[in-house]
Design a protein around this motif. Structure first.
Motif, PDB file in Angstrom:
ATOM      1  N   SER A  18      62.553 -19.454  18.735  1.00 14.30           N
ATOM      2  CA  SER A  18      61.497 -18.525  19.148  1.00 14.30           C
ATOM      3  C   SER A  18      61.368 -17.390  18.135  1.00 14.30           C
ATOM      4  O   SER A  18      60.277 -16.872  17.911  1.00 14.30           O
ATOM      5  CB  SER A  18      61.764 -17.998  20.561  1.00 14.30           C
ATOM      6  OG  SER A  18      63.012 -17.331  20.612  1.00 14.30           O
ATOM      7  N   MET A  19      62.477 -17.014  17.511  1.00  9.07           N
ATOM      8  CA  MET A  19      62.412 -16.013  16.447  1.00  9.07           C
ATOM      9  C   MET A  19      61.614 -16.560  15.268  1.00  9.07           C
ATOM     10  O   MET A  19      60.770 -15.871  14.681  1.00  9.07           O
ATOM     11  CB  MET A  19      63.822 -15.642  15.998  1.00  9.07           C
ATOM     12  CG  MET A  19      63.839 -14.579  14.923  1.00  9.07           C
ATOM     13  SD  MET A  19      65.525 -14.148  14.435  1.00  9.07           S
ATOM     14  CE  MET A  19      66.001 -13.134  15.809  1.00  9.07           C
ATOM     15  N   LEU A  20      61.852 -17.821  14.941  1.00  9.34           N
ATOM     16  CA  LEU A  20      61.181 -18.430  13.797  1.00  9.34           C
ATOM     17  C   LEU A  20      59.669 -18.503  14.011  1.00  9.34           C
ATOM     18  O   LEU A  20      58.889 -18.359  13.061  1.00  9.34           O
ATOM     19  CB  LEU A  20      61.758 -19.832  13.559  1.00  9.34           C
ATOM     20  CG  LEU A  20      61.575 -20.405  12.154  1.00  9.34           C
ATOM     21  CD1 LEU A  20      62.229 -19.530  11.099  1.00  9.34           C
ATOM     22  CD2 LEU A  20      62.125 -21.825  12.081  1.00  9.34           C
ATOM     23  N   GLU A  21      59.239 -18.703  15.251  1.00 10.73           N
ATOM     24  CA  GLU A  21      57.792 -18.735  15.535  1.00 10.73           C
ATOM     25  C   GLU A  21      57.118 -17.427  15.145  1.00 10.73           C
ATOM     26  O   GLU A  21      56.056 -17.408  14.527  1.00 10.73           O
ATOM     27  CB  GLU A  21      57.553 -18.984  17.027  1.00 10.73           C
ATOM     28  CG  GLU A  21      57.530 -20.447  17.389  1.00 10.73           C
ATOM     29  CD  GLU A  21      57.314 -20.620  18.884  1.00 10.73           C
ATOM     30  OE1 GLU A  21      56.505 -19.869  19.473  1.00 10.73           O
ATOM     31  OE2 GLU A  21      57.983 -21.500  19.466  1.00 10.73           O
ATOM     32  N   VAL A  22      57.763 -16.314  15.526  1.00  8.49           N
ATOM     33  CA  VAL A  22      57.213 -14.990  15.198  1.00  8.49           C
ATOM     34  C   VAL A  22      57.222 -14.779  13.686  1.00  8.49           C
ATOM     35  O   VAL A  22      56.258 -14.275  13.095  1.00  8.49           O
ATOM     36  CB  VAL A  22      58.024 -13.885  15.918  1.00  8.49           C
ATOM     37  CG1 VAL A  22      57.503 -12.499  15.536  1.00  8.49           C
ATOM     38  CG2 VAL A  22      57.977 -14.083  17.428  1.00  8.49           C
ATOM     39  N   VAL A  23      58.310 -15.186  13.057  1.00 12.91           N
ATOM     40  CA  VAL A  23      58.469 -15.017  11.615  1.00 12.91           C
ATOM     41  C   VAL A  23      57.404 -15.802  10.851  1.00 12.91           C
ATOM     42  O   VAL A  23      56.748 -15.283   9.939  1.00 12.91           O
ATOM     43  CB  VAL A  23      59.886 -15.464  11.190  1.00 12.91           C
ATOM     44  CG1 VAL A  23      59.980 -15.647   9.680  1.00 12.91           C
ATOM     45  CG2 VAL A  23      60.931 -14.470  11.687  1.00 12.91           C
ATOM     46  N   VAL A  24      57.197 -17.051  11.261  1.00  8.71           N
ATOM     47  CA  VAL A  24      56.246 -17.905  10.545  1.00  8.71           C
ATOM     48  C   VAL A  24      54.809 -17.419  10.760  1.00  8.71           C
ATOM     49  O   VAL A  24      53.989 -17.461   9.840  1.00  8.71           O
ATOM     50  CB  VAL A  24      56.424 -19.379  10.970  1.00  8.71           C
ATOM     51  CG1 VAL A  24      55.289 -20.246  10.450  1.00  8.71           C
ATOM     52  CG2 VAL A  24      57.757 -19.898  10.448  1.00  8.71           C
ATOM     53  N   ALA A  25      54.522 -16.910  11.947  1.00 17.05           N
ATOM     54  CA  ALA A  25      53.190 -16.329  12.175  1.00 17.05           C
ATOM     55  C   ALA A  25      52.953 -15.184  11.199  1.00 17.05           C
ATOM     56  O   ALA A  25      51.860 -15.054  10.628  1.00 17.05           O
ATOM     57  CB  ALA A  25      53.069 -15.854  13.623  1.00 17.05           C
ATOM     58  N   GLY A  38      61.588  -5.612   6.940  1.00 17.33           N
ATOM     59  CA  GLY A  38      61.215  -4.499   7.808  1.00 17.33           C
ATOM     60  C   GLY A  38      60.045  -4.852   8.715  1.00 17.33           C
ATOM     61  O   GLY A  38      60.049  -4.547   9.912  1.00 17.33           O
ATOM     62  N   VAL A  39      59.039  -5.511   8.142  1.00 19.76           N
ATOM     63  CA  VAL A  39      57.887  -5.962   8.932  1.00 19.76           C
ATOM     64  C   VAL A  39      58.336  -6.948  10.013  1.00 19.76           C
ATOM     65  O   VAL A  39      57.914  -6.857  11.174  1.00 19.76           O
ATOM     66  CB  VAL A  39      56.835  -6.638   8.011  1.00 19.76           C
ATOM     67  CG1 VAL A  39      55.832  -7.430   8.835  1.00 19.76           C
ATOM     68  CG2 VAL A  39      56.140  -5.593   7.151  1.00 19.76           C
ATOM     69  N   LEU A  40      59.209  -7.868   9.631  1.00 16.22           N
ATOM     70  CA  LEU A  40      59.691  -8.860  10.602  1.00 16.22           C
ATOM     71  C   LEU A  40      60.463  -8.176  11.729  1.00 16.22           C
ATOM     72  O   LEU A  40      60.296  -8.513  12.906  1.00 16.22           O
ATOM     73  CB  LEU A  40      60.579  -9.896   9.903  1.00 16.22           C
ATOM     74  CG  LEU A  40      59.857 -10.796   8.894  1.00 16.22           C
ATOM     75  CD1 LEU A  40      60.852 -11.717   8.195  1.00 16.22           C
ATOM     76  CD2 LEU A  40      58.764 -11.616   9.573  1.00 16.22           C
ATOM     77  N   ALA A  41      61.288  -7.212  11.361  1.00 13.96           N
ATOM     78  CA  ALA A  41      62.071  -6.494  12.379  1.00 13.96           C
ATOM     79  C   ALA A  41      61.131  -5.809  13.370  1.00 13.96           C
ATOM     80  O   ALA A  41      61.340  -5.848  14.591  1.00 13.96           O
ATOM     81  CB  ALA A  41      62.987  -5.483  11.706  1.00 13.96           C
ATOM     82  N   GLU A  42      60.055  -5.215  12.836  1.00  9.15           N
ATOM     83  CA  GLU A  42      59.119  -4.521  13.707  1.00  9.15           C
ATOM     84  C   GLU A  42      58.401  -5.498  14.643  1.00  9.15           C
ATOM     85  O   GLU A  42      58.259  -5.249  15.841  1.00  9.15           O
ATOM     86  CB  GLU A  42      58.104  -3.772  12.844  1.00  9.15           C
ATOM     87  CG  GLU A  42      57.385  -2.662  13.594  1.00  9.15           C
ATOM     88  CD  GLU A  42      56.385  -1.961  12.687  1.00  9.15           C
ATOM     89  OE1 GLU A  42      56.761  -1.561  11.570  1.00  9.15           O
ATOM     90  OE2 GLU A  42      55.218  -1.851  13.103  1.00  9.15           O
ATOM     91  N   GLY A  45      60.737  -6.666  17.217  1.00 11.03           N
ATOM     92  CA  GLY A  45      61.348  -5.625  18.054  1.00 11.03           C
ATOM     93  C   GLY A  45      62.854  -5.673  17.984  1.00 11.03           C
ATOM     94  O   GLY A  45      63.542  -5.410  18.971  1.00 11.03           O
ATOM     95  N   LEU A  46      63.376  -6.059  16.831  1.00 12.68           N
ATOM     96  CA  LEU A  46      64.826  -6.174  16.633  1.00 12.68           C
ATOM     97  C   LEU A  46      65.229  -5.368  15.407  1.00 12.68           C
ATOM     98  O   LEU A  46      64.408  -5.089  14.541  1.00 12.68           O
ATOM     99  CB  LEU A  46      65.215  -7.642  16.391  1.00 12.68           C
ATOM    100  CG  LEU A  46      65.028  -8.661  17.507  1.00 12.68           C
ATOM    101  CD1 LEU A  46      65.421 -10.039  17.010  1.00 12.68           C
ATOM    102  CD2 LEU A  46      65.852  -8.279  18.736  1.00 12.68           C
ATOM    103  N   SER A  47      66.487  -5.030  15.346  1.00 10.93           N
ATOM    104  CA  SER A  47      67.017  -4.420  14.131  1.00 10.93           C
ATOM    105  C   SER A  47      67.212  -5.498  13.076  1.00 10.93           C
ATOM    106  O   SER A  47      67.275  -6.694  13.389  1.00 10.93           O
ATOM    107  CB  SER A  47      68.358  -3.757  14.418  1.00 10.93           C
ATOM    108  OG  SER A  47      69.305  -4.752  14.744  1.00 10.93           O
ATOM    109  N   LYS A  48      67.274  -5.066  11.819  1.00  7.66           N
ATOM    110  CA  LYS A  48      67.557  -6.039  10.759  1.00  7.66           C
ATOM    111  C   LYS A  48      68.894  -6.735  11.002  1.00  7.66           C
ATOM    112  O   LYS A  48      69.033  -7.931  10.779  1.00  7.66           O
ATOM    113  CB  LYS A  48      67.569  -5.336   9.399  1.00  7.66           C
ATOM    114  CG  LYS A  48      66.188  -4.845   8.967  1.00  7.66           C
ATOM    115  CD  LYS A  48      66.207  -4.282   7.559  1.00  7.66           C
ATOM    116  CE  LYS A  48      64.886  -3.578   7.245  1.00  7.66           C
ATOM    117  NZ  LYS A  48      64.876  -3.004   5.890  1.00  7.66           N
ATOM    118  N   SER A  49      69.874  -5.987  11.491  1.00  6.34           N
ATOM    119  CA  SER A  49      71.188  -6.616  11.699  1.00  6.34           C
ATOM    120  C   SER A  49      71.113  -7.658  12.816  1.00  6.34           C
ATOM    121  O   SER A  49      71.786  -8.683  12.764  1.00  6.34           O
ATOM    122  CB  SER A  49      72.263  -5.563  11.987  1.00  6.34           C
ATOM    123  OG  SER A  49      71.948  -4.879  13.181  1.00  6.34           O
TER     124      SER A  49
END
Lengths: 202, 202
Positions: A18-25, A38-42, A45-49
């Motif tokens: 499900s994380m990958l879906e947001v990333v690929v979009a 940074g954009v992906l984290a935003e 809604g997660l921290s980079k870590s």
């Protein structure tokens, strides 16, 4: 923003898929290079870590996403139905299979089709894509030799037009719309088999 | 770097058209947003002020480039052959015309097809593109009503598949290659008219 805070705000937890879906979009909208962690984290809604808990790097996200598309397409082209039997049946099998993969893995295939970059991961994905194209080219040549491709049609042009049509599906197909992948595959197969007209009006 | 120095180094002088070719190639490779005026100046071997001699801004370059593609496509769809007579002939006319425009203005159409942005210029180009798509949709619906589109094929799907195939030509067609735009248009028309197979093998 910690995962804990995210959870308290009621955001869903992510697994890797499900994380990958947001990333690929995000990659598809902005381009891979222009999408920072940074954009992906935003967006997530997660921290980079918290992201690093699932993926070692942005490159790894790209690699996993491209493999989803390529594994599915390669499975079609390596299936027995694509490698044995009358060539015209093999071509029909790979057209149907490719349409269904495109519909079911649309964001991942879109990412693959738009690749232009020069990182090692992109070059490897483009190499795998070219290998699929090579197999397609051989199939259309074999169809000409078998006598099932019309003699006035260059096999290479026939292949490019057919798969240009197939690939263009990612531009407009809506997985939540009324057309199922199987229905769309039927339409593509009918179009390449006998064209758009009613047989009576030929 | 002044125009004078450029001339002394033997670089060719640019008119507006030849400058636009270099500019659009850069837009297509890097994306419009990611292509700075500095990048364009370097590619052209001209100073920014020399570029401003031909174009008021980067936005104006985009506008002129998109209009080249859109003007040519609109001329096809507004021609008498596209608006009068049997619908099936009109569809054949716009397919042939679109293929030839894509081949002859490939970089400009590529730029148009890849538009995603939100500037006023991009939105206006997308509006014009949608208007062409609307005319196409009407043609395929009229073809169904006329009885020249097979009854088992949804007009909207038929249109999207056909023009997905047409648009995909920009991905691989080489203007300096052996296939002429007219030959390619013939192949597309044959494919959509009667499909890939020899009539005998149907």
């Amino acid at each position: 923003m910690s995962q804990q805070i995210v959870a308290r705000r009621g955001r869903p937890g992510y697994d890797r898929d499900s994380m990958l879906e947001v990333v690929v979009a995000a990659f598809n909208e902005r381009g891979y290079d222009a999408t920072s962690l940074g954009v992906l984290a935003e967006r997530l809604g997660l921290s980079k870590s918290a992201i690093y808990h699932h993926f070692a790097s942005k490159e790894q996200m790209l690699e996993v996403a491209l493999s989803k598309a390529l594994d599915a397409l390669e499975a079609v082209f390596d299936a027995p139905e694509a490698t044995t039997g009358p060539v015209v049946s093999r071509i029909r099998f790979v057209i149907r299979g490719a349409v269904i993969v495109l519909c079911e893995h649309k964001p991942f295939v879109t990412l693959l089709l738009r690749l232009r970059g020069n990182t090692a991961i992109e070059l490897e994905a483009m190499r795998r894509r070219r290998e699929i194209d090579r197999k397609l080219g051989l199939l259309f040549e074999a169809s000409r030799d078998e006598g099932t491709l019309r003699a006035d049609m260059d096999p290479r042009i026939a292949e490019r037009l057919t798969f240009g049509m197939v690939n263009s599906i990612v531009e407009w197909y809506r997985p939540d719309g009324p057309i199922t992948p199987e229905q769309l595959a039927d339409s593509v197969l009918e179009l390449v088999r006998t064209g758009l007209r009613e047989p009576a009006s030929l």
